[in-house]
Scaffold this active site. Structure first.
Site, PDB file in Angstrom:
ATOM      1  N   HIS A  38       0.857  -1.191   0.000  1.00 49.76           N
ATOM      2  CA  HIS A  38       0.000   0.000   0.000  1.00 49.76           C
ATOM      3  C   HIS A  38       0.890   1.237   0.000  1.00 49.76           C
ATOM      4  O   HIS A  38       1.937   1.257   0.626  1.00 49.76           O
ATOM      5  CB  HIS A  38      -0.898   0.034   1.251  1.00 49.76           C
TER       6      HIS A  38
ATOM      7  N   ASP B  21      -7.836  -5.300  -0.085  1.00 52.80           N
ATOM      8  CA  ASP B  21      -8.341  -6.205  -1.129  1.00 52.80           C
ATOM      9  C   ASP B  21      -7.986  -7.667  -0.889  1.00 52.80           C
ATOM     10  O   ASP B  21      -8.463  -8.543  -1.611  1.00 52.80           O
ATOM     11  CB  ASP B  21      -7.775  -5.770  -2.489  1.00 52.80           C
TER      12      ASP B  21
HETATM   13  C1  SDX Z   1      -6.187  -0.097  -3.066  1.00 58.20           C
HETATM   14  O1  SDX Z   1      -4.357   4.435  -2.287  1.00 58.20           O
HETATM   15  C2  SDX Z   1      -5.307   3.826  -1.656  1.00 58.20           C
HETATM   16  O2  SDX Z   1      -5.675   4.206  -0.588  1.00 58.20           O
HETATM   17  C3  SDX Z   1      -5.895   2.640  -2.379  1.00 58.20           C
HETATM   18  C4  SDX Z   1      -6.892   1.829  -1.587  1.00 58.20           C
HETATM   19  C5  SDX Z   1      -8.156   2.614  -1.330  1.00 58.20           C
HETATM   20  O3  SDX Z   1      -8.855   2.297  -0.350  1.00 58.20           O
HETATM   21  O4  SDX Z   1      -8.489   3.497  -2.165  1.00 58.20           O
HETATM   22  O5  SDX Z   1      -6.332   1.441  -0.358  1.00 58.20           O
HETATM   23  C6  SDX Z   1      -7.318   0.574  -2.347  1.00 58.20           C
HETATM   24  O6  SDX Z   1      -5.973   0.195  -4.224  1.00 58.20           O
HETATM   25  C7  SDX Z   1      -5.323  -1.080  -2.329  1.00 58.20           C
HETATM   26  C8  SDX Z   1      -4.108  -1.610  -3.195  1.00 58.20           C
HETATM   27  C9  SDX Z   1      -4.615  -2.747  -4.097  1.00 58.20           C
HETATM   28  N1  SDX Z   1      -3.577  -3.101  -5.080  1.00 58.20           N
HETATM   29  C10 SDX Z   1      -2.922  -4.295  -5.001  1.00 58.20           C
HETATM   30  O7  SDX Z   1      -3.080  -5.109  -4.096  1.00 58.20           O
HETATM   31  C11 SDX Z   1      -1.966  -4.527  -6.168  1.00 58.20           C
HETATM   32  C12 SDX Z   1      -0.618  -5.036  -5.637  1.00 58.20           C
HETATM   33  N2  SDX Z   1      -0.001  -3.935  -4.899  1.00 58.20           N
HETATM   34  C13 SDX Z   1       0.863  -3.082  -5.613  1.00 58.20           C
HETATM   35  O8  SDX Z   1       0.814  -2.997  -6.971  1.00 58.20           O
HETATM   36  C14 SDX Z   1       1.417  -1.880  -4.846  1.00 58.20           C
HETATM   37  O9  SDX Z   1       1.761  -2.317  -3.597  1.00 58.20           O
HETATM   38  C15 SDX Z   1       0.531  -0.660  -4.739  1.00 58.20           C
HETATM   39  C16 SDX Z   1       0.007  -0.231  -6.057  1.00 58.20           C
HETATM   40  C17 SDX Z   1      -0.608  -0.926  -3.815  1.00 58.20           C
HETATM   41  C18 SDX Z   1       1.376   0.468  -4.122  1.00 58.20           C
HETATM   42  O10 SDX Z   1       2.332   0.809  -5.060  1.00 58.20           O
HETATM   43  P1  SDX Z   1       3.519   1.855  -4.711  1.00 58.20           P
HETATM   44  O11 SDX Z   1       3.234   2.559  -3.447  1.00 58.20           O
HETATM   45  O12 SDX Z   1       3.760   2.659  -5.952  1.00 58.20           O
HETATM   46  O13 SDX Z   1       4.766   0.925  -4.404  1.00 58.20           O
HETATM   47  P2  SDX Z   1       5.726   0.359  -5.502  1.00 58.20           P
HETATM   48  O14 SDX Z   1       4.952  -0.215  -6.659  1.00 58.20           O
HETATM   49  O15 SDX Z   1       6.746   1.406  -5.789  1.00 58.20           O
HETATM   50  O16 SDX Z   1       6.385  -0.859  -4.702  1.00 58.20           O
HETATM   51  C19 SDX Z   1       7.498  -0.659  -3.841  1.00 58.20           C
HETATM   52  C20 SDX Z   1       8.313  -1.940  -3.977  1.00 58.20           C
HETATM   53  C21 SDX Z   1       8.704  -2.252  -5.440  1.00 58.20           C
HETATM   54  O17 SDX Z   1       9.886  -3.027  -5.391  1.00 58.20           O
HETATM   55  P3  SDX Z   1      11.333  -2.261  -5.605  1.00 58.20           P
HETATM   56  O18 SDX Z   1      11.189  -1.457  -6.899  1.00 58.20           O
HETATM   57  O19 SDX Z   1      11.485  -1.373  -4.393  1.00 58.20           O
HETATM   58  O20 SDX Z   1      12.338  -3.379  -5.688  1.00 58.20           O
HETATM   59  O21 SDX Z   1       7.536  -3.062  -3.543  1.00 58.20           O
HETATM   60  C22 SDX Z   1       7.311  -3.938  -4.648  1.00 58.20           C
HETATM   61  C23 SDX Z   1       7.578  -3.147  -5.915  1.00 58.20           C
HETATM   62  O22 SDX Z   1       8.005  -4.005  -6.970  1.00 58.20           O
HETATM   63  N3  SDX Z   1       5.908  -4.343  -4.560  1.00 58.20           N
HETATM   64  C24 SDX Z   1       5.463  -5.596  -4.716  1.00 58.20           C
HETATM   65  C25 SDX Z   1       4.088  -5.526  -4.466  1.00 58.20           C
HETATM   66  N4  SDX Z   1       3.729  -4.258  -4.181  1.00 58.20           N
HETATM   67  C26 SDX Z   1       4.862  -3.527  -4.235  1.00 58.20           C
HETATM   68  N5  SDX Z   1       6.109  -6.740  -5.047  1.00 58.20           N
HETATM   69  C27 SDX Z   1       5.314  -7.843  -5.104  1.00 58.20           C
HETATM   70  N6  SDX Z   1       3.970  -7.864  -4.874  1.00 58.20           N
HETATM   71  C28 SDX Z   1       3.331  -6.723  -4.561  1.00 58.20           C
HETATM   72  N7  SDX Z   1       2.009  -6.722  -4.322  1.00 58.20           N
END
Ligand code: SDX
Length: 392
Positions: free
Chosen positions: A271, A328
């Protein structure tokens, strides 16, 4: 031109506005709506009470709530001409695409929408959206089942009315199970607002041009559909099903998620704001156990979800990146237990988030916020002369 502009991709460190609606503390895992904790509201309030709180700023007293509920109950019917638009969709149209289209189409049925300054008109549109979204949302499901759509019943409360429209059939009455209605009520409350997330920021940005409220909300529905945002709840169940069908090998999927070249993410994890835990995930995880046992359902994916969570929270890759289950991760397990099909999960998120989108849109307009128009740093071609086609 680039002297004073700093790029903040994804607005990770940019505050877009001041808001009095929702408070998040990502470190402490706190989520309050207008000062009330979601733990309290999820246990003690109804979803409509929370909708009123978010939109008007205070919990309603009995008369205020009765008037609000009456207004909504008397606007649940949808213009029959909307059905003609709906009939044009193919049977396998994704319910989120149908929902965003029909909500946008609502602006065509209410031309007074375009009178930007009449507050009472806005109030009527707020009631229409809250009242009609559940009715429209159930149409897709009924069509996918080859069943006739149901009409709302004004004698039912908000959640029971939705469940009745989803599951009742002309050939048999449908009695709403209080366990199911209570679980739905709790889930909708937990999704009701979340400060400046992607879809809410979209609603505010579209509304900042003084586009009408239906077009603004429709844009929010489209943004929510993305698998990185609200669409994740559908992805989670599909991921858990894949793991189940793959012999329950959770480690294989954890390793895949750690391998950047795989392009696979562990949906339901991570998140932008919560860095220790998502308070909603904690409540939903507990509710999943309760609802499934009360309904006597033994869903193998619940065990897989628990196994996956445990393994990920012991893995350095996830711990170092502060990736925990988000809202989720467990919600789909409950929706499934309530009989809601997977492709409707994000529609459920939209129904829950609607009062938050409305509250944020209303606050943005009442605060007379300027049109959103960020800048950029140009990195394209330098100035150059035109070349005739025969010389290229
Ligand atoms: C919602 O914003 C809100 O409040 C949203 C929400 C709401 O109520 O409105 O809470 C609802 O959208 C919840 C999130 C649902 N999405 C998912 O579950 C999809 C999987 N999660 C991700 O794609 C990600 O964690 C996000 C989109 C939720 C957050 O993305 P960020 O903050 O841009 O973080 P990032 O993508 O830069 O990740 C940081 C690191 C990265 O690795 P490095 O580049 O540092 O090596 O963490 C890794 C990412 O690759 N990473 C994951 C991961 N999520 C982040 N690796 C594996 N699996 C994951 N789920």
């Amino acid at each position: 031109q680039t002297g004073y502009i700093t790029i903040d991709a994804g607005y990770k460190n940019t505050g877009a506005t001041k808001s009095a609606i929702t408070f998040l503390d990502g470190e402490e895992g706190i989520l309050n709506y207008r000062g009330y904790s979601i733990e309290d509201l999820a246990e003690k309030a109804s979803f409509l009470e929370v909708a009123y709180l978010l939109i008007y700023g205070e919990l309603p007293n009995e008369k205020e709530f009765a008037d609000f509920e009456y207004e909504i109950r008397t606007h649940t019917l949808v213009n029959e001409d909307m059905r003609k638009i709906f009939e044009g969709f193919p049977v396998n149209a994704h319910p989120m695409g149908v929902l965003s289209s029909l909500v946008s189409a609502m602006s065509a049925f209410y031309p007074e929408t375009f009178d930007q300054n009449a507050d009472d008109v806005t109030q009527l549109h707020i009631i229409r959206l809250l009242a009609k979204l559940p009715t429209i949302a159930t149409w897709s499901y009924k069509k996918s089942q080859g069943h006739p759509v149901n009409y709302p019943k004004n004698g039912l409360d908000y959640c029971s009315n939705f469940l009745n429209m989803m599951f009742s059939l002309p050939v048999a009455d449908y009695d709403v199970d209080p366990v199911v209605a209570n679980a739905l009520n709790k889930l909708l409350i937990l999704h009701a607002d979340h400060e400046q997330n992607c879809s809410t920021s979209t609603v505010r940005l579209v509304g900042s041009s003084h586009a009408n409220i239906y077009s603004s909300i429709s844009s929010g529905i489209s943004a929510l559909w993305g698998p990185l945002h609200g669409g994740a709840n559908q992805e989670v169940i599909e991921m858990l099903e894949a793991i189940k069908n793959d012999g329950g090998d959770t480690q294989k999927y954890i390793d895949m998620a750690k391998d950047k070249t795989s392009g696979f993410r562990l949906f339901g994890f991570g998140h932008r704001v919560y860095k220790n835990f998502d308070p909603r995930a904690r409540i939903i995880k507990k509710a999943a156990d309760e609802v499934l046992s009360k309904l006597g359902i033994n869903d193998p994916v619940l065990e897989i979800a628990q196994k996956l969570e445990k393994a990920a929270l012991e893995d350095e890759y996830f711990v170092s990146r502060k990736l925990y289950p988000n809202v989720d991760f467990y919600s789909g397990i409950i929706y499934r237990a309530l009989g809601i099909p997977t492709n409707m999960f994000t529609v459920m998120f939209a129904i829950g988030r609607l009062p938050g989108w409305i509250a944020q849109w209303k606050e943005m307009r009442e605060n007379k916020e300027p049109i959103g128009r960020p800048r950029q740093v140009y990195v394209g071609a330098p100035k150059r002369d035109f070349v005739q086609m025969n010389e290229r």
